[in-house]
Design an enzyme around this catalytic site. Structure first.
Site, PDB file in Angstrom:
ATOM      1  N   TYR A  52      17.655  -3.135 -18.714  1.00 21.90           N
ATOM      2  CA  TYR A  52      18.014  -2.421 -17.478  1.00 21.90           C
ATOM      3  C   TYR A  52      18.162  -0.944 -17.774  1.00 21.90           C
ATOM      4  CZ  TYR A  52      18.730  -4.984 -13.185  1.00 21.90           C
ATOM      5  OH  TYR A  52      18.519  -5.626 -11.997  1.00 21.90           O
ATOM      6  N   GLU A  54      18.767   1.725 -15.021  1.00 22.36           N
ATOM      7  CA  GLU A  54      18.983   2.507 -13.791  1.00 22.36           C
ATOM      8  C   GLU A  54      19.302   3.955 -14.146  1.00 22.36           C
ATOM      9  OE1 GLU A  54      21.836   0.593 -11.272  1.00 22.36           O
ATOM     10  OE2 GLU A  54      20.435  -1.001 -10.746  1.00 22.36           O
ATOM     11  N   ASP A 198      -1.748  10.459  -0.225  1.00 29.66           N
ATOM     12  CA  ASP A 198      -1.711   9.116  -0.818  1.00 29.66           C
ATOM     13  C   ASP A 198      -3.058   8.904  -1.504  1.00 29.66           C
ATOM     14  OD1 ASP A 198      -1.826   6.437  -1.407  1.00 29.66           O
ATOM     15  OD2 ASP A 198      -0.811   5.799   0.434  1.00 29.66           O
ATOM     16  N   THR A 224      -0.686   4.471  -6.435  1.00 33.51           N
ATOM     17  CA  THR A 224      -0.483   3.289  -7.260  1.00 33.51           C
ATOM     18  C   THR A 224      -1.150   3.585  -8.601  1.00 33.51           C
ATOM     19  OG1 THR A 224      -2.472   2.327  -6.304  1.00 33.51           O
ATOM     20  CG2 THR A 224      -0.360   1.595  -5.393  1.00 33.51           C
ATOM     21  N   LYS A 227      -5.382   0.898  -9.417  1.00 27.44           N
ATOM     22  CA  LYS A 227      -6.702   0.848  -8.762  1.00 27.44           C
ATOM     23  C   LYS A 227      -7.694   1.588  -9.665  1.00 27.44           C
ATOM     24  CE  LYS A 227      -4.772   0.102  -4.172  1.00 27.44           C
ATOM     25  NZ  LYS A 227      -3.363   0.523  -4.055  1.00 27.44           N
ATOM     26  N   ARG A 233       0.121  -2.830 -12.428  1.00 28.36           N
ATOM     27  CA  ARG A 233       0.584  -2.720 -11.037  1.00 28.36           C
ATOM     28  C   ARG A 233       1.860  -1.892 -11.025  1.00 28.36           C
ATOM     29  NH1 ARG A 233      -2.741  -6.185  -8.526  1.00 28.36           N
ATOM     30  NH2 ARG A 233      -1.999  -5.367  -6.562  1.00 28.36           N
TER      31      ARG A 233
END
Ligand code: DSN
Length: 419
Positions: A52, A54, A198, A224, A227, A233
């Site tokens: 973790y 954060e 985008d 993203t 692609k 991903r």
């Protein structure tokens, strides 16, 4: 706890193997997909998934960040250097959360956002009605001209001047043509809006110099990473100036997300390293050359390409003149080993779940090393399957069976990276 996947869960292990076989044997023409390298794949399946983190490097809410901080910093620095930006956030879980963070950073609920309508090639998160962005904000939309299939920037300006959006999105998911970032920036400046580019679909082309960059034009860039950029991903937010850095970071964490997916961050860093090479530049240009060759072949066979062709990795075709719907065509092509997706086309009279078009992309096939000759062959197969389907299912099945055999022969000659 120490057994291999195949001994602990043979059912899932077998399904993963089956998917690997399927990916090996089919020609991936889905415009938003790609094959990652073995190195990227390796980074995603690591112990980094146990941690973790954060917060951001140097400012975390958990101890034990000695290694994770270095990994995230590397990913950030590589993104900054590859795209030439001052700020990068590599934590968004995917494209939709990245875009939501832009709303969170710059808008209040009810504010006006302007984006390309979904059926014209935009994205759900650009203010489409079924998305939270269309429900919680006031969306206004632009499209493409019916006669050219291209964005009409005079119309975009007119709508912007009338509606005064606080945020404008350019880019989308089914745009076969170059995005004119300077023109969008001028409109955004004129109406005092934040411009978000985008570039999810074209990020690899931008990184490789095969599409103009939004840097210096858009206030914020979202993408993203899986692609044309050929990473895992995930997603990133970037800004040219430092002005928006703090707002974007705060919007991602703690605004919308908790702990970043560190295994993904590491794989993004690997992909960004790969994208900075000369080899990747050549790849990006080949993706475009391949799309052009495929578009030419399809044009010569009477297919109706939205905007008449392509400038990037993507082709959108209206199958209405062929007498076939997009969905049955995509399904028949899939049975033949040619993987596409059915897609709405501008001014579509059919429903999104049974639209008139299919969308094709060349990022995946180019990663397998295929070139323009293979694209022309793929165009021939698409024509054969669609033409047969127009005559009926029985006729189509003979052709599908033959094409499937030929596709297998082709895929066996072009092994997919990572598989
Ligand atoms: N689903 C992505 C695409 O296929 O373009 C966008 O979210």
């Amino acid at each position: 706890m120490s057994g291999s996947l195949s001994s602990v869960d043979p059912q899932i292990a077998d399904l993963i193997k089956a998917e690997e076989r399927r990916q090996t044997d089919t020609v991936k023409l889905i415009a938003s997909e790609n094959y990652v390298s073995k190195a990227v794949l390796e980074a995603t399946g690591t112990v980094l998934t146990n941690k973790y983190s954060e917060g951001y490097p140097g400012k975390r809410y958990y101890e034990g960040q000695q290694v994770i901080d270095q990994i995230e910093t590397l990913a950030i620095e590589r993104a900054k250097s590859l795209f030439g930006v001052n700020h990068a956030n590599v934590q968004p879980y995917s494209g939709s959360p990245a875009n939501l963070a832009i709303y969170m950073a710059f808008l209040q609920p009810g504010d006006t956002v302007m984006g390309m309508g979904l059926p014209f090639g935009g994205h759900l998160t650009h203010g489409w009605s079924v998305s939270a962005t269309g429900k919680w904000f006031n969306p206004v939309r632009y499209g493409v001209r019916k006669d050219t299939g291209r964005v009409d920037l005079d119309e975009v300006r007119e709508i912007a001047l009338r509606e005064r959006p606080k945020l404008i999105f350019c880019g989308g998911t089914a745009i076969p043509r170059t995005i004119d970032f300077p023109a969008f920036a001028e409109i955004a400046r004129e109406v005092g809006a934040v411009l978000a580019a985008d570039i999810a679909h074209i990020a690899g082309l931008v990184a490789g110099g095969a599409h103009p960059s939004p840097v210096g034009h858009a206030d914020v860039i979202s993408t993203t990473t899986h692609k044309t950029l050929r990473g895992p991903r995930g997603a990133m937010l970037m800004a040219t100036s430092d002005e928006h850095a703090a707002a974007l970071n705060k919007a991602v964490f703690p605004g919308l997300q908790g702990g970043p997916h560190n295994h993904t961050t590491a794989a993004i860093a690997v992909a960004l390293g790969e994208a900075a090479t000369e080899e990747f530049k050549a790849y990006a240009h080949q993706v475009v050359a391949n799309a052009r060759a495929l578009a030419e072949e399809l044009n010569s066979r009477g297919f109706d390409l939205v905007s008449g062709g392509t400038d990037n990795h993507l082709i959108l075709m209206d199958l209405t003149p062929k007498g076939v719907g997009g969905k049955p065509a995509a399904q028949a092509l899939d049975r033949a080993g040619l993987e596409t997706n059915y897609n709405s086309v501008p001014f579509d009279t059919r429903k999104p779940f049974d639209p008139s078009g299919i969308r094709l992309g060349t990022a995946g096939v180019t990663s397998r090393g295929m070139g323009t000759d293979e694209m022309r062959q793929i165009g021939v197969w698409i024509d054969q399957v669609v033409t047969a389907l127009a005559k009926g299912e029985d006729e189509a099945e003979h052709v599908v069976a033959r094409v499937q055999g030929e596709v297998r022969e082709l895929t066996s000659r072009f092994p997919a990276p990572g598989l």
